[in-house]
Design a protein around this motif. Sequence first.
Motif, PDB file in Angstrom:
ATOM      1  N   GLU A  61       0.818  -1.212   0.000  1.00 19.59           N
ATOM      2  CA  GLU A  61       0.000   0.000   0.000  1.00 19.59           C
ATOM      3  C   GLU A  61       0.855   1.266   0.000  1.00 19.59           C
ATOM      4  OE1 GLU A  61      -3.043  -0.371  -0.659  1.00 19.59           O
ATOM      5  OE2 GLU A  61      -3.092  -2.531  -0.314  1.00 19.59           O
ATOM      6  N   LYS A  64       1.937   1.929  -3.476  1.00 18.79           N
ATOM      7  CA  LYS A  64       0.878   2.528  -4.297  1.00 18.79           C
ATOM      8  C   LYS A  64       0.699   4.004  -3.950  1.00 18.79           C
ATOM      9  CE  LYS A  64      -2.472  -0.476  -3.509  1.00 18.79           C
ATOM     10  NZ  LYS A  64      -3.819  -1.069  -3.623  1.00 18.79           N
ATOM     11  N   GLU A  65       0.763   4.318  -2.663  1.00 22.68           N
ATOM     12  CA  GLU A  65       0.614   5.721  -2.256  1.00 22.68           C
ATOM     13  C   GLU A  65       1.749   6.575  -2.804  1.00 22.68           C
ATOM     14  OE1 GLU A  65       0.379   8.415   1.818  1.00 22.68           O
ATOM     15  OE2 GLU A  65      -0.569   6.429   1.799  1.00 22.68           O
ATOM     16  N   LYS A  86      -8.332   7.913  -1.338  1.00 18.80           N
ATOM     17  CA  LYS A  86      -8.773   6.540  -1.049  1.00 18.80           C
ATOM     18  C   LYS A  86      -7.580   5.642  -0.734  1.00 18.80           C
ATOM     19  CE  LYS A  86     -12.819   6.915  -4.070  1.00 18.80           C
ATOM     20  NZ  LYS A  86     -13.478   6.398  -5.306  1.00 18.80           N
ATOM     21  N   GLN A  87      -6.484   5.866  -1.461  1.00 19.20           N
ATOM     22  CA  GLN A  87      -5.294   5.061  -1.220  1.00 19.20           C
ATOM     23  C   GLN A  87      -4.714   5.323   0.168  1.00 19.20           C
ATOM     24  OE1 GLN A  87      -3.889   2.486  -2.784  1.00 19.20           O
ATOM     25  NE2 GLN A  87      -2.548   2.456  -0.991  1.00 19.20           N
ATOM     26  N   ARG A  88      -4.761   6.551   0.601  1.00 26.24           N
ATOM     27  CA  ARG A  88      -4.247   6.884   1.935  1.00 26.24           C
ATOM     28  C   ARG A  88      -5.012   6.126   3.013  1.00 26.24           C
ATOM     29  NH1 ARG A  88      -3.593  13.459   0.971  1.00 26.24           N
ATOM     30  NH2 ARG A  88      -1.537  13.362  -0.070  1.00 26.24           N
ATOM     31  N   THR A  91      -3.696   2.593   3.094  1.00 23.40           N
ATOM     32  CA  THR A  91      -2.399   2.559   3.778  1.00 23.40           C
ATOM     33  C   THR A  91      -2.596   2.603   5.285  1.00 23.40           C
ATOM     34  OG1 THR A  91      -1.328   3.684   1.917  1.00 23.40           O
ATOM     35  CG2 THR A  91      -0.154   3.686   4.016  1.00 23.40           C
ATOM     36  N   THR A 279       0.240  -1.405 -11.816  1.00 17.17           N
ATOM     37  CA  THR A 279      -0.320  -1.880 -10.549  1.00 17.17           C
ATOM     38  C   THR A 279      -0.869  -3.297 -10.717  1.00 17.17           C
ATOM     39  OG1 THR A 279      -0.838   0.343  -9.749  1.00 17.17           O
ATOM     40  CG2 THR A 279      -2.085  -1.485  -8.786  1.00 17.17           C
TER      41      THR A 279
END
Length: 288
Positions: A61, A64-65, A86-88, A91, A279
């Motif tokens: 994660e 990705k962030e 959303k990614q945060r 994480t 990804t």
Amino acid sequence: MKLTSKLTIKFTMICIVLLSSITISYYTVRDVLHSFDVVEKKHKLKELIKLSEALSLLIHETQKERGMSAGFLGSGGKKFKFMLPKQRLLTDEKIRMYKKVVSKIDLSGYSNELREKIKKLNEFFNTLPAMRDKVSNFEISLKEEVKWYTQMNKTILDIIGLTSKLAPNKIITEDLAAYVMFLQAKERAGIERAVLSATFGANEFKNGMFAKFIRLVSEQDAYINAFLTFANNDMKNMYFEIIKDPSFNEVERMRKIAIDKAKVGNFGIDPEYWYKTITKKINNLKII
């Protein structure tokens, strides 16, 4: 004379019994202590493997962030503005899971090196909100953003790498070595995702980014070769099966465009499309 002879024989028998008892006791105690040592090592290994699993999910994660943050900065906020928040959250969820695992481990029984690495990682978590604010407000350069996340991920990988030092036999040591090499390759793929997300967003390579991109591709190849050296047949078979996924060839296609147009830019590649494609490749690697 007979009494003396009987006493001598009795004394000799007592000595033999005592010596036998002492010998048996010695080997029994030694074996018990050895068993305790083996059990303790296995217990610690199980703890560290659980820790490694939590960290592997976490770094997936944070990688990705890092990539989305780079794409957001590189595009001047035109790309990834809806994906990044959303990614945060994803994480943060994995950070909570990691903290739950580490809270159940008595770190006093482990090396200072491990304790220091965990302390350092916690410091990264403490400063993560400030880093996110800098990204959101364009108060940090792309280079510094990628560097910060990469240093945090390096700390995660360092902790995972320490597990191999406690492996009780050669087979487990080699499996863990293969695991660490594979994660190192996956980390470079994550950095590549960030670099080209920013590059395609800006439609040009910023200063020093092309050389970094080429180095990342080379390092991935080197770590995969090291992985294949240590990996058992099951690992190798899984790897060669997974890389048949179309995402691997599509990443190669976009890499070639980036290399061919490095000097002039105008790549014609949507950074979000690049991000989603690589990804998918990295998610396939995660399966292994």
